[in-house]
Design a protein around this motif. Structure first.
Motif, mmCIF file in Angstrom:
data_model
loop_
_atom_site.group_PDB
_atom_site.id
_atom_site.type_symbol
_atom_site.label_atom_id
_atom_site.label_comp_id
_atom_site.label_asym_id
_atom_site.label_seq_id
_atom_site.Cartn_x
_atom_site.Cartn_y
_atom_site.Cartn_z
ATOM 1 N N TYR A 129 3.090 -7.767 12.184
ATOM 2 C CA TYR A 129 1.463 -8.095 11.591
ATOM 3 C C TYR A 129 0.590 -9.737 11.432
ATOM 4 O O TYR A 129 -0.217 -9.801 11.705
ATOM 5 C CB TYR A 129 0.283 -7.017 11.145
ATOM 6 C CG TYR A 129 0.200 -6.050 11.711
ATOM 7 C CD1 TYR A 129 0.406 -6.008 13.291
ATOM 8 C CD2 TYR A 129 1.135 -5.027 10.937
ATOM 9 C CE1 TYR A 129 0.999 -4.049 13.131
ATOM 10 C CE2 TYR A 129 1.406 -4.074 10.499
ATOM 11 C CZ TYR A 129 1.712 -3.201 12.162
ATOM 12 O OH TYR A 129 1.163 -1.957 12.376
ATOM 13 N N LYS A 189 7.146 -2.907 12.906
ATOM 14 C CA LYS A 189 5.769 -3.360 12.603
ATOM 15 C C LYS A 189 5.651 -5.245 10.949
ATOM 16 O O LYS A 189 5.660 -4.813 10.834
ATOM 17 C CB LYS A 189 5.235 -2.618 11.998
ATOM 18 C CG LYS A 189 4.721 -1.373 13.261
ATOM 19 C CD LYS A 189 3.906 -0.413 12.321
ATOM 20 C CE LYS A 189 3.998 1.309 12.830
ATOM 21 N NZ LYS A 189 5.229 1.755 12.789
ATOM 22 N N TYR A 223 -1.891 -2.383 18.655
ATOM 23 C CA TYR A 223 -1.529 -3.456 17.935
ATOM 24 C C TYR A 223 -0.862 -2.669 17.067
ATOM 25 O O TYR A 223 0.049 -3.348 15.996
ATOM 26 C CB TYR A 223 -3.085 -4.084 17.510
ATOM 27 C CG TYR A 223 -2.895 -5.210 16.702
ATOM 28 C CD1 TYR A 223 -1.759 -6.708 17.159
ATOM 29 C CD2 TYR A 223 -2.925 -5.777 15.248
ATOM 30 C CE1 TYR A 223 -1.391 -7.029 15.839
ATOM 31 C CE2 TYR A 223 -2.813 -7.072 14.077
ATOM 32 C CZ TYR A 223 -2.030 -7.312 14.916
ATOM 33 O OH TYR A 223 -1.434 -8.592 13.210
ATOM 34 N N TRP A 224 -1.334 -1.397 16.239
ATOM 35 C CA TRP A 224 -0.921 -0.984 15.007
ATOM 36 C C TRP A 224 0.423 -0.512 15.262
ATOM 37 O O TRP A 224 1.662 -0.643 14.533
ATOM 38 C CB TRP A 224 -1.264 0.473 14.898
ATOM 39 C CG TRP A 224 -0.828 1.528 13.965
ATOM 40 C CD1 TRP A 224 -0.625 1.406 12.589
ATOM 41 C CD2 TRP A 224 -0.269 2.015 14.115
ATOM 42 N NE1 TRP A 224 -0.346 2.062 11.908
ATOM 43 C CE2 TRP A 224 0.772 2.492 12.981
ATOM 44 C CE3 TRP A 224 0.224 3.013 15.080
ATOM 45 C CZ2 TRP A 224 1.189 4.269 13.020
ATOM 46 C CZ3 TRP A 224 1.651 4.247 15.132
ATOM 47 C CH2 TRP A 224 1.470 4.630 14.378
ATOM 48 N N TRP A 268 -5.152 -8.116 12.077
ATOM 49 C CA TRP A 268 -5.966 -7.186 11.869
ATOM 50 C C TRP A 268 -8.077 -7.063 11.859
ATOM 51 O O TRP A 268 -8.876 -6.772 12.218
ATOM 52 C CB TRP A 268 -6.103 -6.370 10.810
ATOM 53 C CG TRP A 268 -4.792 -5.351 11.107
ATOM 54 C CD1 TRP A 268 -3.582 -5.484 10.601
ATOM 55 C CD2 TRP A 268 -4.748 -4.201 11.839
ATOM 56 N NE1 TRP A 268 -2.575 -3.994 11.491
ATOM 57 C CE2 TRP A 268 -3.545 -3.967 12.171
ATOM 58 C CE3 TRP A 268 -5.821 -4.552 12.913
ATOM 59 C CZ2 TRP A 268 -3.379 -2.687 12.579
ATOM 60 C CZ3 TRP A 268 -5.660 -2.870 13.547
ATOM 61 C CH2 TRP A 268 -3.828 -1.878 13.484
ATOM 62 N N ILE A 297 -6.601 -1.301 18.644
ATOM 63 C CA ILE A 297 -6.281 -0.597 17.177
ATOM 64 C C ILE A 297 -4.694 0.104 17.329
ATOM 65 O O ILE A 297 -3.460 -0.120 16.522
ATOM 66 C CB ILE A 297 -6.976 0.141 16.022
ATOM 67 C CG1 ILE A 297 -8.555 -1.224 16.511
ATOM 68 C CG2 ILE A 297 -6.570 0.436 15.298
ATOM 69 C CD1 ILE A 297 -9.416 0.248 15.885
ATOM 70 N N SER A 298 -4.805 0.712 18.245
ATOM 71 C CA SER A 298 -3.502 1.624 18.277
ATOM 72 C C SER A 298 -2.401 0.289 18.855
ATOM 73 O O SER A 298 -1.077 1.183 18.430
ATOM 74 C CB SER A 298 -3.826 3.002 19.330
ATOM 75 O OG SER A 298 -4.062 2.825 20.559
#
Length: 472
Positions: free
Chosen positions: A235, A233, A302-303, A83, A299-300
């Motif tokens: 990360y 999810k 990877y989220w 992030w 951003i969307s």
């Protein structure tokens, strides 16, 4: 930033002495920006790089050349950076490229005021660095970058067409190279559009299309990420330390290439004189679109998918062949992407068209005379056929293009603009601008070398899977 004065009052006086306006009906020409005798202008400049556009048209061209389907790879770049690293690199890329593109615009404006308007990147390099730099370094690098982009657009267009086909006909027998050829035939038609300025309406549509597929991709990511259909999810950074380090280099190369342009002088050449201040307005239009599309998709995406984000985020919309959003939605998003890819490909074909026009056209004949139309159609057709053949033969061209991007986009878009500015305006070595430019040049030179090493390493890892005309 974009309102820096390019020169002193003396330069403005020199400009007034050299720029005589000749009025012919409703048309005005600044002789200081062009040769006084049109017959002395080479055919590439006269027919392909016509200076008739406004700053709005410039904004269309800039947006098409930068805001393109490679932005759909940004979530994948985030998988190597996380992030914080991903957002920081995305912001730095936007700031540095906006700054460097503005600098190169100021240098172009400065020389235009002195009566030596540069229409091509290699002309700038020849005038500022010397003739050998223009002929043996900048010219070949720009050609490789731009023609590589044409091949990459043709390949990606074929891949998107195949994705649509497989969605509607899962058991279909058509191969990837067949779709690449179909897309190449479409490009063959668009390549015949005579000048860069003639693309202004196509590039307006292109700007709308890039916004459309970015909105679709963002909406799909939010929908999937908010539902139970999406993956868990995660990360975290994947791989061992060595893979993570090379992953960072790869990610930076992806981001740099996504922001890459390589044809700023050719785009500014389409602006009608006087050019002062118009490029900055065009850049503002372009980077408004950059902010709206790059950040929302990155951003969307990877989220929603975390470290499972694919090289093209549209691939994540299918899980084991099952669509996570309605089929019609995936179909529509791919169609928007395919259509914009054709516009992007034609924009990056313009430097090649200019070279071909200069070599084969006669500037003393009319643009649409048989003497010029026949060589134009043949040379441009052969150019597109060659690009299509390379794309069909080498479906792994993305790996090769990464090397070209590292050696091409980094110098053209990050290093040369700040070098040109320092050599042209000679800011004090004690000034902030001088050291900022020097820092950018050094840092991105190092990044370019590291990105090239990472790209070559990736080729060596993937080499065993390479196969001509592979159906991937």
């Amino acid at each position: 930033m974009g309102t820096l004065a390019p020169n002193s009052i003396a330069a403005e006086a020199h400009d007034r002495n050299h720029q005589h306006q000749v009025v012919d009906g409703n048309h005005a020409k600044v002789v200081g920006d062009h040769d006084a005798d049109d017959d002395q202008v080479d055919a590439g400049a006269k027919f392909v790089l016509k200076s008739k556009g406004s700053w709005v048209h410039c904004g269309y061209h800039l947006t098409t050349s930068i805001v393109a389907p490679p932005l759909l790879s940004l979530p994948y770049a985030f998988t190597f950076l996380g992030w914080t690293g991903g957002i920081v690199c995305l912001v730095i890329g936007a700031l540095v490229t906006f700054y460097s593109y503005n600098l190169i615009s100021l240098v172009l404006e400065h020389y235009a005021q002195l009566g030596r308007r540069h229409l091509r990147f290699r002309d700038m390099a020849r005038d500022i660095l010397g003739p050998k730099w223009g002929r043996y370094f900048v010219g070949p690098i720009q050609f490789l970058v731009c023609y590589g982009a044409v091949v990459a657009c043709t390949l990606l267009g074929g891949q998107c067409m195949k994705a649509v086909y497989m969605l509607t006909n899962p058991n279909g027998s058509m191969k990837l190279y067949e779709f690449v050829i179909i897309f190449g035939c479409f490009m063959l038609i668009l390549a015949q559009i005579p000048s860069f300025h003639s693309l202004r309406h196509i590039n307006l549509v292109s700007m709308i299309l890039c916004l459309a597929y970015s909105v679709c991709a963002t909406a799909a990511c939010i929908h999937i990420g908010s539902s139970s259909k999406g993956p868990a999810k995660d990360y975290s950074l994947k791989g061992n330390t060595q893979n993570q380090i090379f992953g960072i280099f790869n990610a930076n190369a992806i981001i740099a290439t996504t922001y890459g342009n390589g044809i700023i002088p050719e785009i500014q050449a389409t602006i009608a004189p006087p050019v002062k201040g118009k490029m900055f307005k065009g850049l503002c239009v372009c980077y408004t679109m950059v902010t709206m599309t790059f950040f929302s998709v990155a951003i969307s995406g990877y989220w929603a998918f975390g470290n499972q984000s694919e090289g093209l985020i549209l691939s994540n919309f299918l899980s084991d062949g099952n669509p996570l959003v309605p089929k019609w939605f995936i179909f529509m998003t791919n169609i928007f992407t395919i259509l914009q890819l054709s516009a992007v490909g034609v924009v990056y074909l313009q430097p090649t068209n200019e070279v071909l026009e200069r070599a084969f056209a006669d500037p003393t004949s009319k643009e649409f005379s048989a003497r010029n139309v026949i060589p134009r159609m043949i040379s441009r057709s052969l150019s597109v056929i060659t690009a299509t053949t390379i794309a069909a033969m080498l479906p792994f061209f993305g790996d090769i293009n990464a090397v070209i991007g590292a050696f091409g986009f980094m110098p053209l878009d990050f290093i040369l603009p700040v070098v040109f500015f320092n050599l042209t305006f000679k800011p004090s070595k004690r000034s902030f601008v001088f050291w900022l430019n020097a820092t950018i040049a050094v840092v991105f030179s190092i990044m370019g070398v590291l990105a090239a090493i990472a790209a070559v390493r990736q080729i060596s890892l993937d080499a065993k899977t390479y196969k001509l005309f592979a159906n991937v």
